[in-house]
Write an enzyme that holds these catalytic residues in place. Structure first.
Site, PDB file in Angstrom:
ATOM      1  N   ASP A 196      49.069 -77.345  55.113  1.00  0.00           N
ATOM      2  CA  ASP A 196      48.723 -78.611  54.559  1.00  0.00           C
ATOM      3  C   ASP A 196      49.530 -79.783  55.126  1.00  0.00           C
ATOM      4  O   ASP A 196      49.523 -80.908  54.722  1.00  0.00           O
ATOM      5  CB  ASP A 196      49.402 -78.505  52.994  1.00  0.00           C
ATOM      6  CG  ASP A 196      50.940 -78.235  53.033  1.00  0.00           C
ATOM      7  OD1 ASP A 196      51.654 -77.649  53.888  1.00  0.00           O
ATOM      8  OD2 ASP A 196      51.456 -78.713  52.182  1.00  0.00           O
TER       9      ASP A 196
ATOM     10  N   ASP B  27      51.821 -77.431  60.097  1.00  0.00           N
ATOM     11  CA  ASP B  27      51.473 -76.251  58.980  1.00  0.00           C
ATOM     12  C   ASP B  27      49.987 -76.412  58.036  1.00  0.00           C
ATOM     13  O   ASP B  27      49.307 -77.374  58.582  1.00  0.00           O
ATOM     14  CB  ASP B  27      52.594 -75.707  58.132  1.00  0.00           C
ATOM     15  CG  ASP B  27      52.688 -76.909  56.768  1.00  0.00           C
ATOM     16  OD1 ASP B  27      52.260 -77.978  57.174  1.00  0.00           O
ATOM     17  OD2 ASP B  27      53.120 -76.531  55.839  1.00  0.00           O
TER      18      ASP B  27
ATOM     19  N   LYS C 170      57.142 -84.681  53.170  1.00  0.00           N
ATOM     20  CA  LYS C 170      57.438 -84.473  54.650  1.00  0.00           C
ATOM     21  C   LYS C 170      56.217 -84.607  55.085  1.00  0.00           C
ATOM     22  O   LYS C 170      55.145 -84.560  54.693  1.00  0.00           O
ATOM     23  CB  LYS C 170      58.316 -83.276  54.702  1.00  0.00           C
ATOM     24  CG  LYS C 170      57.396 -81.774  54.325  1.00  0.00           C
ATOM     25  CD  LYS C 170      58.630 -80.786  54.439  1.00  0.00           C
ATOM     26  CE  LYS C 170      57.806 -79.600  53.836  1.00  0.00           C
ATOM     27  NZ  LYS C 170      58.265 -78.941  52.882  1.00  0.00           N
TER      28      LYS C 170
ATOM     29  N   ASP D  98      52.378 -80.886  56.318  1.00  0.00           N
ATOM     30  CA  ASP D  98      53.827 -81.580  56.026  1.00  0.00           C
ATOM     31  C   ASP D  98      54.717 -81.052  57.024  1.00  0.00           C
ATOM     32  O   ASP D  98      55.925 -81.625  57.101  1.00  0.00           O
ATOM     33  CB  ASP D  98      54.282 -81.564  54.568  1.00  0.00           C
ATOM     34  CG  ASP D  98      54.141 -80.100  53.827  1.00  0.00           C
ATOM     35  OD1 ASP D  98      53.823 -79.136  54.688  1.00  0.00           O
ATOM     36  OD2 ASP D  98      54.406 -80.013  52.832  1.00  0.00           O
ATOM     37  N   ARG D  99      54.900 -79.827  57.542  1.00  0.00           N
ATOM     38  CA  ARG D  99      56.010 -79.409  58.387  1.00  0.00           C
ATOM     39  C   ARG D  99      55.394 -79.573  59.780  1.00  0.00           C
ATOM     40  O   ARG D  99      54.203 -80.016  60.249  1.00  0.00           O
ATOM     41  CB  ARG D  99      55.691 -77.899  58.320  1.00  0.00           C
ATOM     42  CG  ARG D  99      56.391 -77.532  56.781  1.00  0.00           C
ATOM     43  CD  ARG D  99      56.620 -75.821  57.070  1.00  0.00           C
ATOM     44  NE  ARG D  99      57.168 -75.418  56.033  1.00  0.00           N
ATOM     45  CZ  ARG D  99      57.806 -74.358  55.668  1.00  0.00           C
ATOM     46  NH1 ARG D  99      57.960 -73.527  56.456  1.00  0.00           N
ATOM     47  NH2 ARG D  99      58.436 -74.115  54.388  1.00  0.00           N
TER      48      ARG D  99
ATOM     49  N   SER E 174      50.849 -74.209  51.389  1.00  0.00           N
ATOM     50  CA  SER E 174      51.503 -74.768  52.511  1.00  0.00           C
ATOM     51  C   SER E 174      51.256 -73.861  53.739  1.00  0.00           C
ATOM     52  O   SER E 174      50.303 -73.610  54.222  1.00  0.00           O
ATOM     53  CB  SER E 174      53.119 -74.802  52.088  1.00  0.00           C
ATOM     54  OG  SER E 174      53.773 -75.530  53.369  1.00  0.00           O
ATOM     55  N   HIS E 175      52.368 -73.081  54.180  1.00  0.00           N
ATOM     56  CA  HIS E 175      52.570 -72.326  55.427  1.00  0.00           C
ATOM     57  C   HIS E 175      52.070 -70.894  55.148  1.00  0.00           C
ATOM     58  O   HIS E 175      52.284 -70.165  55.881  1.00  0.00           O
ATOM     59  CB  HIS E 175      53.911 -72.438  56.116  1.00  0.00           C
ATOM     60  CG  HIS E 175      54.899 -72.190  55.133  1.00  0.00           C
ATOM     61  ND1 HIS E 175      55.184 -73.032  54.013  1.00  0.00           N
ATOM     62  CD2 HIS E 175      55.784 -71.044  54.916  1.00  0.00           C
ATOM     63  CE1 HIS E 175      56.089 -72.601  53.188  1.00  0.00           C
ATOM     64  NE2 HIS E 175      56.559 -71.316  53.788  1.00  0.00           N
TER      65      HIS E 175
END
Ligand code: G1P
Ligand code: ZN
Length: 546
Positions: A284, A282, A381, A286-287, A117-118
């Protein structure tokens, strides 16, 4: 298992740290590079999926360091475990929401998302792997627990010996009797977005010339998606998307879209000639972060405004059933739900808790304070979705972001909101802090003029399947509507991260334009006093304030 598949059975021994966290298994790259580490986890997943033989899986990742190696291992192990077909993003790339969409669209059995992710990437950064189920969403706790249990007793894994697949060529190929299809990472996702939003209105806004925006892909996976959708399809000027080429180490940055890590973008929206709109996503994809000219939309407010404007977005008009938010997210969305007469749900932290509510049609929108917003279009998300949703609102209302916020607050009240993170603190000290907090009895006690009216350790019973989850964070509610929440992160890879969530509700429009940290100062002092965070962790101040 197909007869022509020749699997090698490799002896191994368990690792004791393969318990999936808030969002899959996340570790430093060198941990994943240990012999058998990745293989053990992947086999533990397959062993938890007794009927995976002959089925279709999706696999892709955010392109971070180790993505390419991990995919080849997963392909060879999928073959050895009898998987029928693998849909793979070209060059091993897929954003997390795109994986979710592919699983749903192709009715796949499930899929692997490769990402941390982030978290930063690169040889010294983090890597991660997450298994998603057939609804396109993260595996529920019952499955992650089964995977973890398998990882504790594993003694062998299955893999075929084969050369690396060339993931750059679109179309079908095969690996030892298993079908592989390399798919365009963007095409299906872009089509889904077009089906939800008013692309004519958004396109007109972006091409008008008077509207200035920037999308910062942070050298992460959304670069190709944002370029294809915003610039190529919607006609935004070239260069609207910056840092658009995904890099294995994200250019050395934290690919986390918040005021701290996306500071360059934020700066472009401040001052005398600010952009009208800024957004970032982010690692991947999703944010999301949404900023307007000289204003910042908290993710909690973003969820509330998204829900309040459903009727101007084609994919959502007239069909809102409910809204869900994670517990630490502010209560702004609850007030919108109440006004619209739809259901509101409060779930534990992590997108996996939204899956059943979405599947059952109980909610349409979901959000977390941690820069996550999404809907029932996928089961993750979705960063770019939120950006397009905001552009749709802007195109339809013709109002600047700051005005939309001000009008929303005037109608519903404003939740001044902030999260203070203490990162990499001593795990034992953090655990003790939480244990002492849980044991405290604060009901009726007063701090800085506020009296505690709610004090608990958040627990949740899934209204769809009755699964019960406990220990999700200490909630302290005050008589004036203010709230402080304490919880430990479940995504970190070193030490513990203490998250302190602070919010103060202000219904009076004339008091809704103050500085957030100043408004929260009293509450921040109260949170420090109650938790003793400074003395216990040796920290004078939080590491990250969002
Ligand atoms: C964090 C966020 C949480 C989010 C998760 C995955 O988890 O707080 O809302 O779902 O990342 O993106 P945490 O580290 O707090 O466990
Ligand atoms: Zn992410």
């Amino acid at each position: 298992m197909h007869d022509n598949r020749v699997a090698t059975v490799v002896s191994t021994a368990p690792f004791d740290d393969q318990k999936p966290g808030t969002s899959g298994l996340r570790k430093a790259v060198p941990v994943f590079q240990q012999p058998h580490y990745l293989e053990n986890f992947v086999q533990s997943v397959f062993d938890a999926l007794p009927d995976v033989a002959g089925k279709t899986l999706v696999v892709g990742g955010d392109g971070r360091f180790f993505n390419a190696e991990a995919i080849q291992v997963i392909l060879r192990m999928a073959c050895a475990n009898g998987v029928g077909k693998l849909l793979v993003g070209q060059n091993g790339l897929l954003s997390t929401p795109a994986v979710s969409n592919l699983i749903r669209k192709h009715k796949a059995y499930g899929g692997f998302v490769l990402s941390a992710s982030h978290n930063p990437g690169g040889p010294d950064g983090d890597f991660g792997i997450k298994y998603n189920i057939g609804n396109g969403g993260p595996a529920p706790e019952s499955l992650t627990e089964a995977i973890y249990a398998n990882s504790r007793r594993i003694d062998q894994y299955r893999i075929v010996e084969a050369p690396d697949c060339d993931l750059s060529i679109l179309g079908p190929q095969s690996l030892g009797g298993m079908a592989i299809e390399i798919v365009d990472p963007v095409a299906d996702y872009a089509q889904l977005m077009e089906s939800l939003f008013d692309f004519d209105a958004i396109g007109a806004l972006l091409r008008a010339g008077s509207f200035k925006m920037c999308f910062d892909a942070m050298h992460a996976i959304t670069g190709p998606y944002a370029k294809a959708i915003l610039e190529d399809r919607l006609g935004a000027p070239k260069g609207t998307v910056v840092n658009a080429v995904p890099l294995p180490d994200f250019g050395g940055h934290h690919p986390d879209p918040n005021l701290v890590h996306a500071a360059e973008l934020v700066a472009k929206t401040r001052g005398k000639t600010p952009l009208d709109f800024g957004a970032a996503s982010d690692g991947d994809g999703d944010r999301n972060m949404i900023v307007g000219a000289n204003c910042f939309v908290t993710p909690s407010d973003s969820l509330a405004l998204i829900a309040a404007h459903a009727d101007c977005v084609p994919g959502y008009a007239g069909r809102l059933t409910g809204i869900a938010r994670s517990m630490p997210t502010s209560r702004a969305a609850d007030r919108v739900a109440e006004k619209l007469g739809v259901a509101a749900f409060e779930t534990p932290t992590g997108w996996k808790f939204f899956g059943n509510l979405l599947d059952a049609g109980k909610v349409v929108f979901c959000g977390e304070e941690s820069f996550g917003t999404g809907s029932d279009h996928v089961r993750e998300k979705d960063g770019l979705w939120a950006v397009l949703y905001w552009l749709n609102i802007l195109a339809k209302t013709n109002k600047p972001v700051a005005q939309l916020l001000a009008e929303h607050w005037a109608e519903y009240g404003r939740d001044y909101y902030s999260r203070h993170d203490y990162e990499g603190v001593d795990s034992a000290a953090a655990a003790q802090l939480m244990a002492d907090l849980r044991a405290a009895d604060l009901i009726g006690k007063s701090f800085d003029g506020r009296t505690v009216t709610l004090f608990d350790d958040f627990a949740y019973t899934d209204p769809v399947n009755g699964e019960h989850t406990t220990g999700q964070g200490v909630r302290i509610g005050f008589d004036d509507g203010a709230r402080v929440v304490f919880r430990l992160s479940g995504t970190g890879t070193s030490g513990a991260t203490l998250r302190v969530y602070l919010e103060h509700y202000e219904p009076r429009p004339e008091h809704q334009h103050a500085d957030t940290q100043a408004v929260l100062a009293g509450l921040i002092a109260t949170a420090r006093a109650i938790s003793g965070v400074e003395a216990r962790t040796g920290r004078k101040a939080p590491d990250v304030i969002t």
